[in-house]
Design a protein around this motif. Structure first.
Motif, PDB file in Angstrom:
ATOM      1  N   LEU A  52       0.830  -1.204   0.000  1.00  0.00           N
ATOM      2  CA  LEU A  52       0.000   0.000   0.000  1.00  0.00           C
ATOM      3  C   LEU A  52       0.867   1.258   0.000  1.00  0.00           C
ATOM      4  CD1 LEU A  52      -2.899  -0.812   2.523  1.00  0.00           C
ATOM      5  CD2 LEU A  52      -3.011  -0.737   0.023  1.00  0.00           C
ATOM      6  N   ALA A  53       1.913   1.235   0.820  1.00  0.00           N
ATOM      7  CA  ALA A  53       2.804   2.393   0.901  1.00  0.00           C
ATOM      8  C   ALA A  53       3.521   2.615  -0.423  1.00  0.00           C
ATOM      9  CB  ALA A  53       3.828   2.177   2.019  1.00  0.00           C
ATOM     10  N   ILE A  54       3.984   1.546  -1.051  1.00  0.00           N
ATOM     11  CA  ILE A  54       4.688   1.661  -2.335  1.00  0.00           C
ATOM     12  C   ILE A  54       3.754   2.199  -3.406  1.00  0.00           C
ATOM     13  CG2 ILE A  54       5.780   0.337  -4.184  1.00  0.00           C
ATOM     14  CD1 ILE A  54       6.941  -1.492  -2.021  1.00  0.00           C
ATOM     15  N   GLY A  73       0.963  -0.509 -14.402  1.00  0.00           N
ATOM     16  CA  GLY A  73       2.107  -1.237 -13.862  1.00  0.00           C
ATOM     17  C   GLY A  73       1.814  -1.909 -12.533  1.00  0.00           C
ATOM     18  N   LEU A  74       0.840  -1.358 -11.795  1.00  0.00           N
ATOM     19  CA  LEU A  74       0.500  -1.931 -10.496  1.00  0.00           C
ATOM     20  C   LEU A  74      -0.306  -3.224 -10.620  1.00  0.00           C
ATOM     21  CD1 LEU A  74      -0.465   1.267  -8.451  1.00  0.00           C
ATOM     22  CD2 LEU A  74       1.746   0.131  -8.647  1.00  0.00           C
ATOM     23  N   GLN A  75      -0.674  -3.591 -11.857  1.00  0.00           N
ATOM     24  CA  GLN A  75      -1.409  -4.840 -12.052  1.00  0.00           C
ATOM     25  C   GLN A  75      -0.520  -6.052 -11.818  1.00  0.00           C
ATOM     26  OE1 GLN A  75      -4.845  -4.246 -12.792  1.00  0.00           O
ATOM     27  NE2 GLN A  75      -3.931  -2.279 -12.282  1.00  0.00           N
ATOM     28  N   GLY A 135      -8.993 -10.942  -2.344  1.00  0.00           N
ATOM     29  CA  GLY A 135      -9.066 -10.577  -3.758  1.00  0.00           C
ATOM     30  C   GLY A 135     -10.402  -9.943  -4.105  1.00  0.00           C
ATOM     31  N   LEU A 136     -11.486 -10.473  -3.548  1.00  0.00           N
ATOM     32  CA  LEU A 136     -12.800  -9.887  -3.792  1.00  0.00           C
ATOM     33  C   LEU A 136     -12.885  -8.472  -3.221  1.00  0.00           C
ATOM     34  CD1 LEU A 136     -15.058 -12.985  -2.984  1.00  0.00           C
ATOM     35  CD2 LEU A 136     -14.522 -12.047  -5.251  1.00  0.00           C
ATOM     36  N   LEU A 137     -12.313  -8.282  -2.026  1.00  0.00           N
ATOM     37  CA  LEU A 137     -12.283  -6.937  -1.432  1.00  0.00           C
ATOM     38  C   LEU A 137     -11.418  -6.002  -2.268  1.00  0.00           C
ATOM     39  CD1 LEU A 137     -11.925  -7.830   2.363  1.00  0.00           C
ATOM     40  CD2 LEU A 137     -13.943  -6.910   1.199  1.00  0.00           C
ATOM     41  N   GLU A 138     -10.333  -6.514  -2.782  1.00  0.00           N
ATOM     42  CA  GLU A 138      -9.447  -5.699  -3.614  1.00  0.00           C
ATOM     43  C   GLU A 138     -10.164  -5.222  -4.868  1.00  0.00           C
ATOM     44  OE1 GLU A 138      -5.030  -6.452  -3.815  1.00  0.00           O
ATOM     45  OE2 GLU A 138      -5.683  -7.333  -5.718  1.00  0.00           O
ATOM     46  N   THR A 139     -10.938  -6.121  -5.471  1.00  0.00           N
ATOM     47  CA  THR A 139     -11.689  -5.753  -6.667  1.00  0.00           C
ATOM     48  C   THR A 139     -12.785  -4.743  -6.332  1.00  0.00           C
ATOM     49  OG1 THR A 139     -11.265  -7.931  -7.667  1.00  0.00           O
ATOM     50  CG2 THR A 139     -13.101  -6.650  -8.546  1.00  0.00           C
ATOM     51  N   TRP A 144      -7.935  -1.148  -3.449  1.00  0.00           N
ATOM     52  CA  TRP A 144      -7.756  -0.427  -2.183  1.00  0.00           C
ATOM     53  C   TRP A 144      -7.669   1.081  -2.387  1.00  0.00           C
ATOM     54  CZ3 TRP A 144      -8.819  -4.291   0.880  1.00  0.00           C
ATOM     55  CH2 TRP A 144      -8.409  -5.576   0.519  1.00  0.00           C
ATOM     56  N   GLY A 145      -8.395   1.542  -3.441  1.00  0.00           N
ATOM     57  CA  GLY A 145      -8.436   2.966  -3.738  1.00  0.00           C
ATOM     58  C   GLY A 145      -7.214   3.478  -4.462  1.00  0.00           C
ATOM     59  N   LEU A 146      -6.282   2.585  -4.761  1.00  0.00           N
ATOM     60  CA  LEU A 146      -5.034   3.002  -5.403  1.00  0.00           C
ATOM     61  C   LEU A 146      -4.808   2.326  -6.754  1.00  0.00           C
ATOM     62  CD1 LEU A 146      -2.732   2.802  -2.241  1.00  0.00           C
ATOM     63  CD2 LEU A 146      -3.598   4.891  -3.332  1.00  0.00           C
TER      64      LEU A 146
END
Length: 258
Positions: A52-54, A73-75, A135-139, A144-146
């Motif tokens: 998250l920090a990165i 790139g974050l994918q 993963g479901l929460l991430e989607t 995560w808003g980023l």
């Protein structure tokens, strides 16, 4: 004074059944949840917070017109790989810490290995379910808003069920590789483990050299692309099963030591 258990100990004479002894081995492994649940959860949480920090730093450091490329790139993320490797270490520690204890209370090598294997299957299922939920929460939160993807990285596929299968098989792979390594240590101690690791490194480097000399890396890449993440995960079952069998054969001849 150091004592060595006989190579063929007397049979277990307790009236308890094999099933109950397997259950006792399972309870033995879960007697200290710190090792198999709490510390891995802390490791995963730490990796997640670092990511998250990165991601935040990356998005704050690029201009607005480059945001889309940055999010693309974050994918790709290999962060969760550390959790799988840690499970290999968990397997080594768990078997090394409990084998002699279980033998002292009458569990046969067969019962011990079956109970330990059941623990690894249960842990793999539990962790893969937790991984899929994240993963479901991430989607749902748009990374995560980023826009980041740690639990839904591109090689875990977009389908949650396929992701569950891939992660489950990956955990099994690392658990049983760890189990095989642990049985080498239990049977031959530090010297045997060192020779095994050196030999494994030589074999892997040799295979890489042969592929390189034969210009085979494009073919290797093409195979991975054709198989896809799910296919590669299913093929990993072959190595998982070989490691499980090797671990059992090693443990059959292992002796306990003080």
């Amino acid at each position: 004074m150091t004592t060595t258990a006989p190579a063929h100990p007397a049979p277990f004479r307790s009236p308890s059944t094999s099933g109950s002894r397997i259950g006792s081995v399972v309870r033995l492994h879960f007697a200290n949840p710190m090792t198999v649940v709490v510390i891995p959860a802390i490791v995963l949480g730490g990796i997640f917070l670092v990511n998250l920090a990165i991601w935040w730093i990356i998005l704050r450091s690029v201009p607005a017109e480059a945001q889309a490329d940055a999010r693309e790139g974050l994918q790709w993320s290999g962060a969760t790989f550390y959790l799988f490797v840690y499970m290999l270490i968990v397997a080594v520690q768990a078997m090394n810490a409990t084998f002699a204890f279980a033998q002292g209370f009458g569990a046969t090598r067969r019962d011990y290995y079956l109970g330990t294997s059941l623990v690894f299957v249960v842990l793999s299922l539990g962790w893969s379910v937790a991984f899929t939920v994240m993963g479901l929460l991430e989607t749902a939160t748009g990374g995560w808003g980023l826009g980041g993807r740690m639990f839904t990285a591109i090689y875990f596929t977009e389908n949650p069920l396929s992701r569950l299968l891939i992660v489950f098989l990956a955990f099994l792979f690392f658990f049983f590789i760890g189990a095989a390594i642990a049985t080498v240590f239990v049977r031959w101690r530090g010297t045997g483990l060192t020779l095994f690791l050196v030999g494994a490194a030589v074999v892997l480097v040799g295979i890489a050299a042969l592929v390189t000399l034969g210009d085979g890396w494009p073919a290797v890449g093409a195979w991975f692309a054709a198989a896809g993440p799910t296919g590669v995960a299913l093929w990993s079952l072959v190595i998982t099963l070989l490691a499980a069998v090797a671990g059992f054969l090693n443990l059959r001849r292992a002796t306990t030591r003080d």
